[in-house]
Write a protein that holds these residues in place. Structure first.
Motif, PDB file in Angstrom:
ATOM      1  N   ASN A 298      22.986 -13.336   6.539  1.00  0.00           N
ATOM      2  CA  ASN A 298      21.746 -14.029   6.150  1.00  0.00           C
ATOM      3  C   ASN A 298      21.929 -15.529   6.298  1.00  0.00           C
ATOM      4  OD1 ASN A 298      21.520 -11.493   3.802  1.00  0.00           O
ATOM      5  ND2 ASN A 298      19.836 -11.889   5.210  1.00  0.00           N
ATOM      6  N   LEU A 299      20.862 -16.207   6.636  1.00  0.00           N
ATOM      7  CA  LEU A 299      20.912 -17.666   6.701  1.00  0.00           C
ATOM      8  C   LEU A 299      19.560 -18.233   6.292  1.00  0.00           C
ATOM      9  CD1 LEU A 299      19.316 -18.745   9.498  1.00  0.00           C
ATOM     10  CD2 LEU A 299      21.296 -17.706  10.556  1.00  0.00           C
ATOM     11  N   VAL A 300      19.593 -19.485   5.874  1.00  0.00           N
ATOM     12  CA  VAL A 300      18.370 -20.182   5.464  1.00  0.00           C
ATOM     13  C   VAL A 300      18.080 -21.271   6.482  1.00  0.00           C
ATOM     14  CG1 VAL A 300      17.266 -21.590   3.696  1.00  0.00           C
ATOM     15  CG2 VAL A 300      18.773 -19.703   3.027  1.00  0.00           C
ATOM     16  N   VAL A 301      16.876 -21.273   7.030  1.00  0.00           N
ATOM     17  CA  VAL A 301      16.433 -22.323   7.947  1.00  0.00           C
ATOM     18  C   VAL A 301      15.643 -23.334   7.116  1.00  0.00           C
ATOM     19  CG1 VAL A 301      15.024 -22.845   9.967  1.00  0.00           C
ATOM     20  CG2 VAL A 301      16.382 -20.743   9.911  1.00  0.00           C
ATOM     21  N   GLU A 302      16.162 -24.546   7.056  1.00  0.00           N
ATOM     22  CA  GLU A 302      15.601 -25.565   6.153  1.00  0.00           C
ATOM     23  C   GLU A 302      14.276 -26.128   6.637  1.00  0.00           C
ATOM     24  OE1 GLU A 302      16.744 -26.175   3.310  1.00  0.00           O
ATOM     25  OE2 GLU A 302      18.778 -25.363   3.357  1.00  0.00           O
ATOM     26  N   ARG A 303      14.084 -26.198   7.949  1.00  0.00           N
ATOM     27  CA  ARG A 303      12.861 -26.795   8.501  1.00  0.00           C
ATOM     28  C   ARG A 303      12.503 -26.072   9.790  1.00  0.00           C
ATOM     29  NH1 ARG A 303      17.071 -30.140   9.273  1.00  0.00           N
ATOM     30  NH2 ARG A 303      16.610 -31.279   7.355  1.00  0.00           N
ATOM     31  N   THR A 304      11.291 -26.304  10.270  1.00  0.00           N
ATOM     32  CA  THR A 304      10.865 -25.706  11.523  1.00  0.00           C
ATOM     33  C   THR A 304      11.863 -26.058  12.623  1.00  0.00           C
ATOM     34  OG1 THR A 304       8.535 -25.827  10.886  1.00  0.00           O
ATOM     35  CG2 THR A 304       9.013 -25.583  13.227  1.00  0.00           C
ATOM     36  N   THR A 305      12.345 -25.039  13.307  1.00  0.00           N
ATOM     37  CA  THR A 305      13.440 -25.215  14.263  1.00  0.00           C
ATOM     38  C   THR A 305      13.075 -24.601  15.607  1.00  0.00           C
ATOM     39  OG1 THR A 305      15.042 -25.097  12.444  1.00  0.00           O
ATOM     40  CG2 THR A 305      15.893 -24.750  14.671  1.00  0.00           C
ATOM     41  N   VAL A 306      13.417 -25.304  16.679  1.00  0.00           N
ATOM     42  CA  VAL A 306      13.190 -24.793  18.035  1.00  0.00           C
ATOM     43  C   VAL A 306      14.485 -24.178  18.542  1.00  0.00           C
ATOM     44  CG1 VAL A 306      12.624 -25.406  20.417  1.00  0.00           C
ATOM     45  CG2 VAL A 306      11.391 -26.486  18.521  1.00  0.00           C
ATOM     46  N   ILE A 307      14.393 -22.925  18.989  1.00  0.00           N
ATOM     47  CA  ILE A 307      15.529 -22.213  19.589  1.00  0.00           C
ATOM     48  C   ILE A 307      15.073 -21.712  20.953  1.00  0.00           C
ATOM     49  CG2 ILE A 307      17.142 -20.274  19.376  1.00  0.00           C
ATOM     50  CD1 ILE A 307      16.748 -20.437  16.339  1.00  0.00           C
ATOM     51  N   GLY A 308      15.454 -22.417  22.003  1.00  0.00           N
ATOM     52  CA  GLY A 308      15.006 -22.049  23.342  1.00  0.00           C
ATOM     53  C   GLY A 308      13.496 -22.141  23.448  1.00  0.00           C
ATOM     54  N   ASP A 309      12.852 -21.018  23.834  1.00  0.00           N
ATOM     55  CA  ASP A 309      11.393 -20.976  23.944  1.00  0.00           C
ATOM     56  C   ASP A 309      10.727 -20.673  22.608  1.00  0.00           C
ATOM     57  OD1 ASP A 309      11.772 -21.333  26.625  1.00  0.00           O
ATOM     58  OD2 ASP A 309      11.513 -19.227  27.161  1.00  0.00           O
ATOM     59  N   ALA A 314      10.534 -22.590   8.602  1.00  0.00           N
ATOM     60  CA  ALA A 314      11.539 -22.644   7.542  1.00  0.00           C
ATOM     61  C   ALA A 314      11.469 -21.362   6.716  1.00  0.00           C
ATOM     62  CB  ALA A 314      11.297 -23.866   6.655  1.00  0.00           C
ATOM     63  N   GLY A 315      12.620 -20.898   6.258  1.00  0.00           N
ATOM     64  CA  GLY A 315      12.641 -19.689   5.448  1.00  0.00           C
ATOM     65  C   GLY A 315      13.961 -18.956   5.559  1.00  0.00           C
ATOM     66  N   GLN A 316      13.999 -17.743   4.989  1.00  0.00           N
ATOM     67  CA  GLN A 316      15.206 -16.925   5.014  1.00  0.00           C
ATOM     68  C   GLN A 316      15.160 -15.972   6.200  1.00  0.00           C
ATOM     69  OE1 GLN A 316      15.683 -15.056   1.200  1.00  0.00           O
ATOM     70  NE2 GLN A 316      16.309 -16.962   0.217  1.00  0.00           N
ATOM     71  N   TYR A 317      16.280 -15.898   6.898  1.00  0.00           N
ATOM     72  CA  TYR A 317      16.349 -15.086   8.113  1.00  0.00           C
ATOM     73  C   TYR A 317      17.569 -14.176   8.093  1.00  0.00           C
ATOM     74  CZ  TYR A 317      12.645 -17.766  10.332  1.00  0.00           C
ATOM     75  OH  TYR A 317      11.433 -18.327  10.634  1.00  0.00           O
ATOM     76  N   LEU A 318      17.425 -13.083   8.806  1.00  0.00           N
ATOM     77  CA  LEU A 318      18.553 -12.216   9.104  1.00  0.00           C
ATOM     78  C   LEU A 318      19.030 -12.578  10.504  1.00  0.00           C
ATOM     79  CD1 LEU A 318      20.205  -9.592   8.253  1.00  0.00           C
ATOM     80  CD2 LEU A 318      18.679  -8.413   9.817  1.00  0.00           C
ATOM     81  N   LEU A 319      20.310 -12.854  10.648  1.00  0.00           N
ATOM     82  CA  LEU A 319      20.891 -13.150  11.957  1.00  0.00           C
ATOM     83  C   LEU A 319      21.669 -11.929  12.412  1.00  0.00           C
ATOM     84  CD1 LEU A 319      21.660 -15.036  14.301  1.00  0.00           C
ATOM     85  CD2 LEU A 319      23.551 -15.874  12.892  1.00  0.00           C
ATOM     86  N   VAL A 320      21.234 -11.345  13.522  1.00  0.00           N
ATOM     87  CA  VAL A 320      21.931 -10.207  14.123  1.00  0.00           C
ATOM     88  C   VAL A 320      22.609 -10.709  15.390  1.00  0.00           C
ATOM     89  CG1 VAL A 320      21.723  -7.870  15.059  1.00  0.00           C
ATOM     90  CG2 VAL A 320      20.167  -8.628  13.236  1.00  0.00           C
ATOM     91  N   ASN A 321      23.916 -10.506  15.475  1.00  0.00           N
ATOM     92  CA  ASN A 321      24.665 -10.921  16.658  1.00  0.00           C
ATOM     93  C   ASN A 321      25.176  -9.693  17.394  1.00  0.00           C
ATOM     94  OD1 ASN A 321      27.724 -11.498  17.716  1.00  0.00           O
ATOM     95  ND2 ASN A 321      26.340 -13.198  18.191  1.00  0.00           N
ATOM     96  N   ILE A 322      24.937  -9.642  18.705  1.00  0.00           N
ATOM     97  CA  ILE A 322      25.459  -8.580  19.562  1.00  0.00           C
ATOM     98  C   ILE A 322      26.316  -9.259  20.616  1.00  0.00           C
ATOM     99  CG2 ILE A 322      24.915  -6.662  21.117  1.00  0.00           C
ATOM    100  CD1 ILE A 322      22.176  -7.948  18.914  1.00  0.00           C
ATOM    101  N   SER A 323      27.612  -8.993  20.603  1.00  0.00           N
ATOM    102  CA  SER A 323      28.512  -9.659  21.540  1.00  0.00           C
ATOM    103  C   SER A 323      29.359  -8.634  22.281  1.00  0.00           C
ATOM    104  CB  SER A 323      29.410 -10.659  20.802  1.00  0.00           C
ATOM    105  OG  SER A 323      30.166 -10.003  19.806  1.00  0.00           O
ATOM    106  N   ASP A 324      29.727  -8.972  23.511  1.00  0.00           N
ATOM    107  CA  ASP A 324      30.566  -8.081  24.309  1.00  0.00           C
ATOM    108  C   ASP A 324      31.655  -8.885  25.004  1.00  0.00           C
ATOM    109  OD1 ASP A 324      29.849  -8.834  27.168  1.00  0.00           O
ATOM    110  OD2 ASP A 324      27.851  -8.310  26.466  1.00  0.00           O
ATOM    111  N   SER A 325      32.621  -8.178  25.541  1.00  0.00           N
ATOM    112  CA  SER A 325      33.735  -8.819  26.255  1.00  0.00           C
ATOM    113  C   SER A 325      33.605  -8.592  27.752  1.00  0.00           C
ATOM    114  CB  SER A 325      35.069  -8.250  25.757  1.00  0.00           C
ATOM    115  OG  SER A 325      35.121  -6.836  25.972  1.00  0.00           O
ATOM    116  N   GLY A 326      32.357  -8.524  28.236  1.00  0.00           N
ATOM    117  CA  GLY A 326      32.097  -8.180  29.631  1.00  0.00           C
ATOM    118  C   GLY A 326      32.238  -9.325  30.610  1.00  0.00           C
ATOM    119  N   THR A 327      31.583  -9.163  31.737  1.00  0.00           N
ATOM    120  CA  THR A 327      31.746 -10.092  32.864  1.00  0.00           C
ATOM    121  C   THR A 327      31.040 -11.422  32.661  1.00  0.00           C
ATOM    122  OG1 THR A 327      29.845  -9.021  33.921  1.00  0.00           O
ATOM    123  CG2 THR A 327      32.038  -8.233  34.549  1.00  0.00           C
ATOM    124  N   GLY A 328      30.108 -11.483  31.712  1.00  0.00           N
ATOM    125  CA  GLY A 328      29.401 -12.734  31.476  1.00  0.00           C
ATOM    126  C   GLY A 328      28.373 -13.031  32.555  1.00  0.00           C
TER     127      GLY A 328
END
Length: 541
Positions: A298-309, A314-328
């Motif tokens: 869980n993480l808290v976003v303090e203010r309106t934030t731009v992430i890419g597009d 602002a608010g409480q968010y769930l951060l889900v990370n999916i990572s692999d060890s592939g070719t990139g």
């Protein structure tokens, strides 16, 4: 007048004073150049650097001793820009014809290999005889501005692609609706086992095509979704269970689910599909095996934030990370991964809609997605989803059906002739009476005279002149007790509550089968019967 009384000679006439003034002027000039907050360099007509101010040294990482006497190409100018432009010819043109290139913008490169963008003002340097001997270039770092402009262009491109994808999906859904409808008609009128088998294959293919258009609509943020409180940890466990049974056993799947608040307001089916798509992509990037990891926090976003597009509030968010060890991935591939139909897979192994659908899913859920990848070093996706403000949802058991499958008099309004044709055949086979219209005006004129004899109206949402919601409002003025279902090649998303509030009983997304529509009608009449019964129940004593 005596010699003693004559005025003193002007200082400017004294050669010693002239030299001193020139020396001080040159010092001031050098001090100004050295301490300027701009890149200032001189280079001769062959492209060789002859002067490099202090700011330029800090910016590019070269000392003046290191770069003096070296060509601009191969030091601070790459031979080829990342856009593909040949910068060697551009530098040659500036050397030969600087008056034609007084203002230029090009990519540069620092000593440590970082690519930067600089806006240059170029001025011809000439001696007293007017002979050109070089160029004075003053540059400003516009890298951040360039990145923002590129992000804006990318956002506009994705928006345009979304509109295009949504329009294509809507038209495809109408076509698929007709194909599946006629396949159902064939099943009803034919007893030949082979023909029945063929019609089943047609229906299956139409369903697969419908799934592709649903992915397009998800990307276009016009897909069907139902917001519920759902547990992402349960969704991740389900996804991992599916992957463990289907992907290469050499791939190790791990879960690190640390979020204290895993519930989000979302559509569990779409979230599961998004995570599954990311898992399958990771599998394809690890043909020799590797590691696939799902983690949450869980993480808290303090203010309106731009992430890419994306822009998240602002608010409480769930951060889900999916990572692999592939070719990139390369930087160019990363820039395009969310575009519909873009794929790096071999022909026939993917339609290029998986990540586009993931992109749309995160937009629909008011979240964001961010990708990090390097060739040979694997890929990581971060998904930001707003945490649910309420508790977990409880599913209400459905009431047993008392619907007697009564035969209905139905009015269908749709601007697709193929929908009229197969619908009339199919509905009448099941004992219903059907009258079809291709325009809102025709439907209004008919309903004005026959509204008391029509049990159900099926309206297409997107029609020329007047859409289904507007037509329903006009029909309701004629008959406040109208019963209507809206059908659409899109889904209604944010419009859904508004449409239902207008009094439309239900909405169904094309392509749908007769059985699916019959279920909706049955549910509506069962609900109506249940409401009627509750209204008649006596008050307790």
């Amino acid at each position: 007048m005596s010699k003693r009384d004559s005025p003193p000679a002007a200082k400017g006439a004294d050669p010693e004073h002239i030299c001193e003034a020139l020396r001080k002027s040159e010092e001031r000039y050098r001090e100004l150049v050295e301490h300027a907050n701009s890149i200032i360099l001189r280079w001769d007509s062959n492209g060789i650097v002859t002067a490099f101010n202090e700011y330029a040294q800090q910016f590019f990482g070269y000392s003046e001793t290191e770069i003096a006497g070296r060509h601009v190409v191969g030091t601070i100018v790459p031979a080829t820009e990342s856009t593909g432009r040949d910068l060697r010819s551009l530098m040659d043109q500036i050397c030969r014809h600087p008056e034609q290139h007084q203002y230029t913008v090009n990519e540069n490169i620092t000593k440590n290999g970082n690519r930067v963008w600089v806006a240059w003002t170029n001025k011809v340097l000439s001696d007293e005889s007017g002979t050109r001997f070089g160029v004075l270039s003053i540059g400003s770092d516009i890298t951040k501005q360039r990145i923002l402009e590129e992000e804006l262009r990318q956002a506009h491109k994705m928006q345009a692609l979304g509109e295009l994808a949504g329009g294509i999906a809507h038209d495809f859904n109408n076509i698929i609706h007709g194909i599946s409808g006629y396949a159902e008609v064939i099943r009803e009128v034919c007893d030949d086992p082979r023909v029945l088998d063929y019609s089943t294959h047609i229906l299956t293919s139409a369903q697969h095509a419908g799934e592709l258009t649903r992915q397009l609509l998800t990307f276009a943020r016009k897909g069907s979704y139902r917001i519920r409180n759902c547990n992402t940890h349960e969704i991740i466990r389900d996804v991992c269970a599916i992957l463990e049974r289907t992907i290469d056993r050499r791939i190790t799947i791990s879960q690190d689910l640390n979020a204290g608040r895993p519930h989000v307001a979302g559509d569990s089916a779409q979230l599961k599909s998004a995570l599954l798509n990311l898992g399958i992509n990771a599998k394809d990037a690890m043909p020799e095996g590797g590691r696939l990891r799902f983690s949450t926090c869980n993480l808290v976003v303090e203010r309106t934030t731009v992430i890419g597009d994306f822009e998240i509030e602002a608010g409480q968010y769930l951060l889900v990370n999916i990572s692999d060890s592939g070719t990139g991935m390369t930087a160019e591939v990363q820039r395009r991964i969310f575009e519909p139909f873009f794929t790096t897979k071999a022909y026939g192994r993917g339609a290029g809609l998986g990540l586009a659908a993931v992109y749309g899913t995160l937009h629909l859920h008011k979240g964001a997605i961010h990708c990090q990848s390097h060739q040979g070093e694997g890929t990581s996706f971060d998904l930001y989803v707003p945490v649910s403000k309420g508790g977990t949802a409880k599913t209400r058991p459905r009431s047993p059906s008392h619907y007697d499958r009564r035969k209905l008099k139905i009015m269908l309004v749709d601007d697709e002739p193929i929908v009229h044709s197969y619908s009339k055949t199919l509905f009448e086979m099941h004992g219903h009476q059907l009258v079809c219209f291709g325009s809102a005006e025709e439907a209004l004129n008919h309903y004005r005279e026959h509204c008391q004899n029509i049990d159900l109206v099926i309206l297409d949402m997107i029609m020329p002149g007047m859409d289904g919601q507007q037509l329903f409002s006009r029909l309701k003025d004629l008959n406040p007790n109208i019963k209507a279902i809206l059908s659409t090649g899109y889904s209604l998303d944010s419009q859904l509550q508004e449409v239902l509030a207008d009094g439309i009983l239900d909405c169904i997304q094309k392509p749908f089968t007769y059985e699916q529509l019959q279920e909706r009608v049955e549910r509506l009449y069962t609900s109506e019967l249940s409401n009627f019964t509750r209204e008649k129940e006596p008050e307790p004593c």
